[in-house]
Design an enzyme around this catalytic site. Sequence first.
Site, PDB file in Angstrom:
ATOM      1  N   CYS A 130       0.851  -1.180  -0.054  1.00 54.46           N
ATOM      2  CA  CYS A 130       0.013  -0.168   0.032  1.00 54.46           C
ATOM      3  C   CYS A 130       0.877   1.288  -0.088  1.00 54.46           C
ATOM      4  CB  CYS A 130      -0.961   0.044   1.355  1.00 54.46           C
ATOM      5  SG  CYS A 130      -1.855   1.529   1.384  1.00 54.46           S
ATOM      6  N   CYS A 135      -1.597   1.902  -2.889  1.00 52.54           N
ATOM      7  CA  CYS A 135      -2.533   2.968  -2.771  1.00 52.54           C
ATOM      8  C   CYS A 135      -2.053   4.243  -2.618  1.00 52.54           C
ATOM      9  CB  CYS A 135      -3.214   2.967  -1.327  1.00 52.54           C
ATOM     10  SG  CYS A 135      -3.634   1.126  -0.825  1.00 52.54           S
ATOM     11  N   LYS A 138      -0.217   5.294  -5.952  1.00 52.60           N
ATOM     12  CA  LYS A 138      -0.940   5.390  -7.125  1.00 52.60           C
ATOM     13  C   LYS A 138      -2.062   6.690  -6.950  1.00 52.60           C
ATOM     14  CE  LYS A 138      -4.758   3.616  -5.903  1.00 52.60           C
ATOM     15  NZ  LYS A 138      -5.715   2.692  -5.417  1.00 52.60           N
ATOM     16  N   TYR A 265     -10.531  -3.042 -10.516  1.00 51.69           N
ATOM     17  CA  TYR A 265     -10.148  -1.505 -10.068  1.00 51.69           C
ATOM     18  C   TYR A 265      -8.736  -1.169 -10.343  1.00 51.69           C
ATOM     19  CZ  TYR A 265      -7.888  -3.370  -5.615  1.00 51.69           C
ATOM     20  OH  TYR A 265      -6.879  -3.863  -5.020  1.00 51.69           O
ATOM     21  N   GLU A 269      -7.989   2.188 -12.546  1.00 43.55           N
ATOM     22  CA  GLU A 269      -7.298   3.441 -11.985  1.00 43.55           C
ATOM     23  C   GLU A 269      -6.058   3.941 -12.644  1.00 43.55           C
ATOM     24  OE1 GLU A 269      -8.419   2.461  -7.245  1.00 43.55           O
ATOM     25  OE2 GLU A 269      -6.535   1.736  -8.101  1.00 43.55           O
ATOM     26  N   HIS A 524     -26.021  22.773   1.608  1.00 47.27           N
ATOM     27  CA  HIS A 524     -26.173  23.339   0.066  1.00 47.27           C
ATOM     28  C   HIS A 524     -25.264  24.152  -0.217  1.00 47.27           C
ATOM     29  CE1 HIS A 524     -28.608  23.923  -3.342  1.00 47.27           C
ATOM     30  NE2 HIS A 524     -28.549  25.311  -3.115  1.00 47.27           N
ATOM     31  N   GLU A 529     -25.516  16.269  -0.606  1.00 49.50           N
ATOM     32  CA  GLU A 529     -26.779  16.619  -0.093  1.00 49.50           C
ATOM     33  C   GLU A 529     -28.041  15.831  -0.872  1.00 49.50           C
ATOM     34  OE1 GLU A 529     -28.801  20.375  -1.103  1.00 49.50           O
ATOM     35  OE2 GLU A 529     -27.210  20.796  -2.406  1.00 49.50           O
TER      36      GLU A 529
END
Length: 561
Positions: A130, A135, A138, A265, A269, A524, A529
């Site tokens: 990682c 991770c 990357k 994935y 990526e 908002h 939201e």
Amino acid sequence: MATSISFTTPKLTSSFSSSPILLQTLLFSRKLSASSLHFPASSPQTLGSGTHSLGRLRGLRCFTVRAESENGVEPYAPRHYDFDLFTIGAGSGGVRASRFAANFGATVAVCELPFSTISSDSSGGVGGTCVLRGCVPKKLLVYSSKYSHDFEESMGFGWKYDSEPKHDWSTLIANKNAELHRLTGIYKNILKNSGVTLLEGRGKIIDPHTVDVDGKRYSAKHILISVGGRPFIPEIPGREYAIDSDAALDLPSKPEKIAIIGGGYIALEFAGIFNGLKSEVHVFIRQKKVLRGFDEEVRDFVAEQMSLGGIEFHTEESPQAIHKLPDGLLSLRTTKGTVDGFSHVMFATGRQPNTKNLGLDSVGVKMSKNGAIEVDEFSQTSVPSIWAVGDVTDRVNLTPVALMEGGALAKTLFLNEPTKPDYGAIPSAVFSQPPIGQVGLTEEQAIQQYSDVDIFTANFRPLKATLSGLPDRIFMKLIVCAKTNKVLGLHMCGEDSPEIMQGFAVAIKAGLTKADFDSTVGIHPTAAEELVTMRTPTRKIRNGSSPEVCWESRAPSKSVS
């Protein structure tokens, strides 16, 4: 609350010299597994006179255990161990387990191969996949690649450039590697400051309580395997011309035209990274859709958005061979034909547990066909003194899960708190472009498990895109149990999805209902939201049958459609 696990034989009594030690330090015989032991459900205790804290109780590895067995087994002989815990592999799970164990009073050693940006049989590095080749690097490349989109987006907001921005690959890679060196140094300091002994070299298990590190042997009450996985390139002609995800993060030059094999994935990526850096990107997948196992609508949406961004998908097309042409470029032959002119061919076809040459077979550790170590719910292998966490077990292959497993193991072994990792409602993200965030069940899983579900969806153009003029959209989905109103799953694809999902994962983990979502005031103007303002289901599924479509909800829920 601690789990109570009982057994009948042998019964243990003990005598001690020196100062008190943790009750848990008794539980190390090869003939006693965690599933055959009784852990009191009380708080951690020490034996002996007086009250003692859980400080580091160094030098207490010599103890005597007398076994009173109903079947006549002879008493166990005293054992002297160099360490209470010896960890092979200093990745996320191994570092977490080792650090926690040391903080709980255990003597701990970790062995890891020398640092390198690309893993091999002789190189690795403290921090693991990682931190060093997964991770973190990357994500740094994702950040770099997103600027091209930001530059294009900014023009609708009044920004003008006298010349086309240019990217320097060598600067990116140099800065990335400098950061990796900094991070591996931080991980080393974490271990050092926790009192963990760090050994550089390849670890191999000799027997259930002995590890060899480059010719020197160490004994331990417990051995933990946390060596992770390695990228896999299938055996096809010309595979020597291909690269994997390790190499893709450390290339000497940016690909001009790249073929990425795989639809998971990692493939998506890297497709986003190289597309953002203006490479020509082709993705070859053997199935009809990307991201097997993800929610079907998310799979469709992300592929559509990435295609609009310029990535070419070749579906139901598997590689057969790679050929190097006279001009140095690569030709990829597939089940549907041949595509020429690639500067790079990258395989993102999965990872395999890194269990070769660890000595596991010789000591009887059971493994699956793909080399993953089989463990029970407490991460214990078929050999009672040997444990495993992280990707090497091929359970849920995510860094935060390895951290959870490592922490749970340390509590089980050294804090007298048998702890099972909790795999419920684990959030995850795909840092594709656009990115994906998800937690809980997919629609397909929810229908199978609950039969009656309500589906709420929103597909809208975000506010930012109204001025940029780009075709960016956001997709959101809530999956709700019709009988209990509990939110079973949440899925999002669009800008900031992972960041938004981390917060909402708390709500899903807590078991909140759709009514709880509806009663929450939105912020908002934000995309997030929308998750608390979806009132009418898009469709209702009852008894697992065909959905009842609620036509009034099909219109985009945002005014900026």
